[in-house]
Every structure is written in structure tokens, then in C-alpha cells.
Design a protein around this motif. Structure first.
Motif, mmCIF file in Angstrom:
data_model
loop_
_atom_site.group_PDB
_atom_site.id
_atom_site.type_symbol
_atom_site.label_atom_id
_atom_site.label_comp_id
_atom_site.label_asym_id
_atom_site.label_seq_id
_atom_site.Cartn_x
_atom_site.Cartn_y
_atom_site.Cartn_z
ATOM 1 N N UNK A 228 11.961 8.246 -0.855
ATOM 2 C CA UNK A 228 10.689 8.354 -1.564
ATOM 3 C C UNK A 228 9.643 7.646 -0.716
ATOM 4 N N UNK A 229 8.607 8.374 -0.322
ATOM 5 C CA UNK A 229 7.629 7.873 0.634
ATOM 6 C C UNK A 229 6.222 8.041 0.096
ATOM 7 N N UNK A 230 5.392 7.002 0.296
ATOM 8 C CA UNK A 230 3.982 7.090 -0.065
ATOM 9 C C UNK A 230 3.509 5.897 -0.867
ATOM 10 N N UNK A 231 2.340 6.055 -1.450
ATOM 11 C CA UNK A 231 1.733 5.008 -2.267
ATOM 12 C C UNK A 231 2.474 4.910 -3.600
ATOM 13 N N UNK A 232 2.460 3.720 -4.222
ATOM 14 C CA UNK A 232 3.103 3.591 -5.537
ATOM 15 C C UNK A 232 2.566 4.641 -6.510
ATOM 16 N N UNK A 233 3.426 5.166 -7.325
ATOM 17 C CA UNK A 233 3.101 6.193 -8.318
ATOM 18 C C UNK A 233 2.680 7.518 -7.694
ATOM 19 N N UNK A 234 2.777 7.648 -6.374
ATOM 20 C CA UNK A 234 2.444 8.913 -5.706
ATOM 21 C C UNK A 234 3.484 9.239 -4.637
ATOM 22 N N UNK A 235 4.676 8.678 -4.791
ATOM 23 C CA UNK A 235 5.689 8.895 -3.766
ATOM 24 C C UNK A 235 6.272 10.293 -3.882
ATOM 25 N N UNK B 133 10.482 7.189 9.338
ATOM 26 C CA UNK B 133 9.653 7.154 8.137
ATOM 27 C C UNK B 133 8.763 5.924 8.207
ATOM 28 N N UNK B 134 7.459 6.129 7.996
ATOM 29 C CA UNK B 134 6.492 5.043 8.170
ATOM 30 C C UNK B 134 6.061 4.388 6.876
ATOM 31 N N UNK B 135 6.445 4.916 5.760
ATOM 32 C CA UNK B 135 5.919 4.442 4.480
ATOM 33 C C UNK B 135 4.913 5.444 3.941
ATOM 34 N N UNK B 136 4.230 6.113 4.857
ATOM 35 C CA UNK B 136 3.280 7.157 4.466
ATOM 36 C C UNK B 136 3.830 8.544 4.721
ATOM 37 N N UNK B 137 4.686 8.644 5.755
ATOM 38 C CA UNK B 137 5.045 9.972 6.226
ATOM 39 C C UNK B 137 6.413 9.962 6.900
ATOM 40 N N UNK C 24 0.819 -1.190 0.000
ATOM 41 C CA UNK C 24 0.000 0.000 0.000
ATOM 42 C C UNK C 24 0.867 1.260 0.000
ATOM 43 N N UNK C 25 1.804 1.352 0.949
ATOM 44 C CA UNK C 25 2.738 2.467 1.037
ATOM 45 C C UNK C 25 4.129 1.906 1.280
ATOM 46 N N UNK C 26 5.126 2.679 0.914
ATOM 47 C CA UNK C 26 6.496 2.228 1.151
ATOM 48 C C UNK C 26 7.429 3.428 1.210
ATOM 49 N N UNK C 27 8.629 3.159 1.694
ATOM 50 C CA UNK C 27 9.691 4.156 1.703
ATOM 51 C C UNK C 27 10.924 3.531 1.080
ATOM 52 N N UNK C 28 11.513 4.224 0.133
ATOM 53 C CA UNK C 28 12.749 3.777 -0.491
ATOM 54 C C UNK C 28 13.820 4.824 -0.202
ATOM 55 N N UNK C 29 14.866 4.388 0.515
ATOM 56 C CA UNK C 29 15.945 5.293 0.901
ATOM 57 C C UNK C 29 16.962 5.396 -0.221
#
Length: 147
Positions: free
Chosen positions: A14-21, A55-59, A1-6
Motif C-alpha cells: 500500500x503506497x501513498x499518502x495516509x487515507x489515499x494509499x 517503492x518510494x512511499x509515493x510510487x 507524508x507518504x509511506x509504503x506498507x508491504x
């Protein structure tokens, strides 16, 4: 659903939903919520206080200040485990990491209260160190009455 890529080379995550990070700034020591407990474990008792962004994946939560709050004996899988509590609180959020000194500060319990985003309790059920099982999960017996 959400992720964070360092991306440490660029200093962003990059944080957030796929295609909306969206990009968020990161600095040395910043961590995702799950890795933060391991990071504190590696810090040992050198830092009874430690600040980082989480970082939570969303925020991104800047300046989460962890403090040593005390000690307790937890019961996990029927076994008594001594643990120290590292805790951070900001706004309506709180993160508690229980670290077991007898196991090199391995996190054995995590409680994440993320306000409207939910609350989560994560407990160690089995732990193997250097090939030896030091905590073994024992399933609870089904105590429901049968007709």
C-alpha cells in the motif's frame, strides 16, 4: 507524508499518502528505496546486476536494474573508505548506492535523484560493527569569522 506498507502474504504494497494509499503488486526481492541498499549488500558480489521494483512511499518503480559501475575511495568523517558503486537509472531517475566491502558491503553513501520529486544525498557519519566503532563522526570546525 507518504509511506509504503508491504503485505508479503497478499503480494501487495500500500503506497501513498495516509487515507489515499493504493495497492501496488510486489514480488520477492522488491524493496523500498532505503532497504534496497541493504538488500544489495546482502547479495554481495554474486550478482553484478540485479533487477527489482523500488517503492518510494509515493510510487512504485518497476524493473530498476542495478549494475556494478565501479570502485572509488570515499572520504567519510575524515576517513578513507573503499566502496563499490551499484547504480540504477530509468526515466529521469537515478539511484546510486556506495557499498563498503571492508564492512560487509554496508551502504556508506546513497544518492537518490528522483526527478521532480527531488534529490537526496545520504552519507554515513558513524558506523559501529560488532560493538566496535569503525567510523566516528568528527564535527567540522566553525570556520566563519567572528566580528
Amino acid at each position: 507524508k507518504n509511506s509504503t506498507q508491504f503485505d508479503w502474504a497478499q503480494g501487495i504494497a500500500l503506497t501513498g499518502a495516509p487515507n489515499q494509499q493504493k495497492p501496488e503488486p510486489i514480488e520477492a526481492g522488491d524493496q523500498d528505496l532505503m532497504s534496497a541498499a541493504l538488500h544489495l549488500a546482502l547479495m554481495g558480489n554474486r550478482h553484478p546486476e540485479y533487477a527489482m521494483a523500488l517503492l518510494s512511499g509515493r510510487k512504485r518503480y518497476p524493473d530498476a536494474k542495478f549494475e556494478l559501475k565501479g570502485e572509488a575511495t570515499l572520504t567519510l568523517s575524515g576517513q578513507k573508505i573503499d566502496a563499490v558503486l551499484m547504480s540504477a537509472q530509468w526515466d529521469d531517475r537515478r539511484v546510486d548506492f556506495w557499498l563498503a566491502p571492508q564492512w560487509n558491503n554496508l551502504p556508506v553513501k546513497m544518492t537518490l535523484n528522483l526527478g521532480k520529486d527531488g534529490s537526496f544525498d545520504i552519507l554515513a557519519k558513524e558506523v559501529t560493527l560488532d560493538g566496535q566503532k569503525v567510523l566516528e563522526w568528527v564535527p567540522a570546525h566553525d570556520q566563519r569569522r567572528r566580528p
